[in-house]
Design a protein around this motif. Structure first.
Motif: not given
Length: 236
Positions: A117, A123, A126, A131, A138, A165, A170, A229-230, A233
């Motif tokens: 990730f 990522t 996305l 997507d 992933l 997603w 995610l 990770t979110n 993003l």
């Protein structure tokens, strides 16, 4: 353990050099030599060995911690780990990996989930309107887990969660049943898999049974990685 978890992506041509049947049939020495050629996993194992004081990068404790999270690598300082990792993979990565900057240190962990990730670029694709492919990569590349519901000769039905997603973040989907092969190209990492086993899944193939502590570590490392990770993003 290294061979079982690395076999599926290597056999499919996604990870590591062409190794033929080395990971499934090779001797311990042959597998050790093959492991050093994995440009993704091997640097992690090297850094984990350095930072934990465990001399052998293929010590079971390090391999377990890399693939599943938790264990001996769980409490390493993320920034220190990322700096040491980047010192190895940075020169190999080149201009196509320009996203590997110190800003990524907050996401860092000494495990495969971070590699999927954070280090891999998928990522970043996305939200582009296309997507499906990055989400599929992933989902397949992460180590997933599930409970075996039934077995019918060479197939098992496994209850597991997929990766979803929603256009912004995610998350793991609601559990659903999935049919997987016990054997692929004559190889089965868990040939005696049985109903109620908790199993690990990599690129659509079984790669091992999971003890309760391993399952907890894998779920925790996945949840943690999706969260950080979110956060990235959301800033993009």
């Amino acid at each position: 353990m290294f061979a079982r978890y690395a076999h599926a992506p290597n056999a499919l041509g996604y990870c590591g050099p062409p190794l033929g049947a080395t990971l499934r049939d090779g001797s311990v020495d042959e597998v050790r030599e093959a492991a050093t050629k994995f440009s993704g996993a091997w640097p992690y194992l090297r850094v984990l060995a350095q930072m934990t004081g465990i001399s052998d990068p293929l010590d079971y404790r390090l391999v377990e911690s890399y693939w599943l999270g938790g264990g001996v690598g769980a409490n390493l300082d993320p920034g220190e780990f990322f700096d040491a990792l980047l010192a190895i993979i940075g020169p190999q990565a080149g201009q196509y990996w320009s996203h590997l900057t110190p800003d990524l240190a907050d996401e860092a962990a000494g495990n495969h989930c971070f590699h999927v990730f954070g280090v891999y670029p998928w990522t970043r694709f996305l939200g582009s309107g296309m997507d499906e492919q990055p989400l599929s990569v992933l989902d397949n590349c992460r180590i997933a887990w599930g409970t075996v519901l039934s077995r019918d000769n060479n197939n098992v039905e496994v209850m597991c969660q997929g990766l979803a997603w929603d256009g912004q973040s995610l998350k793991l989907s609601e559990p659903s049943a999935r049919v997987l092969d016990v054997w692929a190209d004559g190889y089965g990492a868990v040939p005696d898999v049985a109903v109620n086993d908790e199993v690990a899944i990599h690129w659509g193939r079984l790669c091992g049974r999971l003890r309760p502590d391993q399952l907890e570590a894998l779920a925790d490392s996945t949840t943690r990685q999706l969260h950080v990770t979110n956060q990235r993003l959301a800033r993009v």
